[in-house]
Design an enzyme around this catalytic site. Structure first.
Site, PDB file in Angstrom:
ATOM      1  CD1 TRP A 127     -17.595  20.212  37.032  1.00  0.00           C
ATOM      2  CD2 TRP A 127     -16.999  19.407  39.149  1.00  0.00           C
ATOM      3  NE1 TRP A 127     -16.561  19.404  37.098  1.00  0.00           N
ATOM      4  CE2 TRP A 127     -16.170  18.853  38.154  1.00  0.00           C
ATOM      5  CE3 TRP A 127     -16.872  18.734  40.424  1.00  0.00           C
ATOM      6  CZ2 TRP A 127     -14.956  18.165  38.752  1.00  0.00           C
ATOM      7  CZ3 TRP A 127     -15.925  17.917  40.913  1.00  0.00           C
ATOM      8  CH2 TRP A 127     -15.174  17.477  39.945  1.00  0.00           C
ATOM      9  CG  ASP A 208     -15.852  22.140  44.687  1.00  0.00           C
ATOM     10  OD1 ASP A 208     -14.758  22.375  44.790  1.00  0.00           O
ATOM     11  OD2 ASP A 208     -16.336  21.278  43.808  1.00  0.00           O
ATOM     12  CB  ALA A 210     -12.086  24.251  41.810  1.00  0.00           C
ATOM     13  CE  LYS A 243     -10.056  23.205  37.813  1.00  0.00           C
ATOM     14  NZ  LYS A 243     -10.360  22.045  38.564  1.00  0.00           N
TER      15      LYS A 243
END
Length: 394
Positions: A127, A208, A210, A243
């Site tokens: 990312w 991470d 997400a 999300k």
């Protein structure tokens, strides 16, 4: 004084959004911005979120601050969601943050406080904000191989070879699930190999996560994160609620720090409170409170999980439809990887020139590295995209 400032490079995705908006073609397709959309192109408010907001509006009697690290009930609920029973609760420090990005930033700052010489190993690709924040903080970044552009799968042998060069005091940044930007994920067998390398090198993992719930389900998507947390003395976990709860604009995230024992947890918790105080003081509460209400109410949680599962299966269906249509048009299986990837994104593994050709000739917008947002499609636009990909010679 400010005339000495240097112009900053524009964000590529934001620039793509502006370009898409100005395109007059009615047939254009936006696969660039990383936001979930339903078949109508809307990012909906989930049913459970609406219900929780209505209940909160009726019951909340104060907008006073919560605490420097947010409401402890939010931390408890999110730790349970992400880690389940992988580690004892009293070994986990946690702090609410402005979105998953805020959690990533706080994690990097905590690493820098603990070891100014720490290197952070980052997947190639990753990312873009990971790289941007590390560069801004002046933390040395070491890329490790991750994506094979030929097979469109994880370049696992190269990944392991690169991670073995990490040493004690370094940090290895991993994507918990639904890798952004590639969509290619580690298997549980591969997670086990990564854990062995972490144990051998003494490097600290930072995960991470997400997109929990967007790949193979809430528990399956967290399995790698739980395995890592249970197997190493310390780890960092940055989680986002943008999300899976659809509350992008509420900026709801959390940073968790897993320690070897409860004594270290107290030190970590104090450090997280200090970092929040220096950066933004008290974290936002509205989104965190909605998440807490949903996760601690049986009816709300059941409805949320049902809708999240519909979202997951919808994206999986689009993947399978696209892979099948491309197989039909190309008479080959070279696009089968699309059905194997998970989450919102897949990386086609093509050139920026061909990505530009898709935009210019067909009004199809995706990031220049060929990352496309599967959630930007619907059943009617899948055949359009498939034909464009074949016509472009990808």
């Amino acid at each position: 004084m400010f005339e000495t400032l240097k112009p900053q490079a524009p964000d590529k995705i934001l620039s793509l959004m502006a370009q898409y908006k100005e395109d007059p073609r009615s047939t254009k397709i936006d696969l660039g911005v990383g936001v979930y959309k339903d078949a109508s192109g809307l990012t909906p408010v989930m049913r459970a979120v609406k219900a929780a907001e209505h209940k909160l509006w009726q019951e909340q009697d104060s907008k006073s601050y919560t605490g420097l690290t947010g409401d402890p009930a939010f931390s408890d609920a999110m730790i349970k969601l992400v880690l389940a029973d992988a580690v004892p609760r009293n070994t986990v420090a946690a702090a609410a943050t402005p979105g998953g990005t805020g959690a990533v930033r706080q994690a990097f700052e905590m690493v820098q406080m603990a070891n100014p010489q720490a290197r952070v190993f980052v997947s190639d690709p990753t990312w873009p904000n990971h790289i941007s924040i590390l560069q801004y903080l002046g933390i040395e970044m070491v890329p490790y191989r991750y994506f094979d552009s030929e097979t469109r799968s994880v370049a696992f042998d190269g990944m392991i070879e690169d991670l073995k060069t990490a040493t004690k005091g370094d940090v290895v940044l991993l994507h918990g699930c639904c890798h952004n930007p590639t969509g290619a994920n580690l298997t549980m067998e591969q997670w086990a190999e990564v854990i062995k390398v972490l144990q051998e090198t003494g490097a600290i993992p930072m995960i991470d996560i997400a997109y929990q719930g967007f790949g193979d389900g809430l528990d399956a998507d967290a399995a790698g994160t739980r395995a890592v947390a249970a197997a190493v003395p310390e780890c960092l976990i940055a989680a986002s609620c943008s999300k899976n709860f659809g509350i992008y604009r509420e900026r709801t995230g959390i940073l968790m720090v897993v320690a070897a024992d409860a004594g270290a947890e107290a030190l970590n918790q104090g450090t997280l409170a200090y970092l929040n105080r220096q950066n933004f003081s008290f974290p936002p509460d509205h989104g965190a409170r909605l998440v807490t209400m949903i996760l601690t109410d049986d009816a709300l949680r059941a409805d949320w999980q049902a809708e999240l599962e519909d979202v997951r299966l919808g994206m999986l269906g689009l993947r399978e439809q696209l892979a099948a249509e491309l197989k039909r048009l190309s008479n080959s299986d070279r696009f089968d990887f699309l059905a194997l990837h998970r989450g919102m994104f897949s990386r086609l593994g093509t050139t920026p020139e061909l990505v530009e050709k898709l935009r210019a000739d067909h009004g199809i917008y995706m990031v220049g590295d060929s990352r496309m947002n599967i959630a930007g499609l619907n059943s009617e636009t899948v055949p359009v995209l498939a034909r464009a990909i074949i016509d472009a010679g990808i």
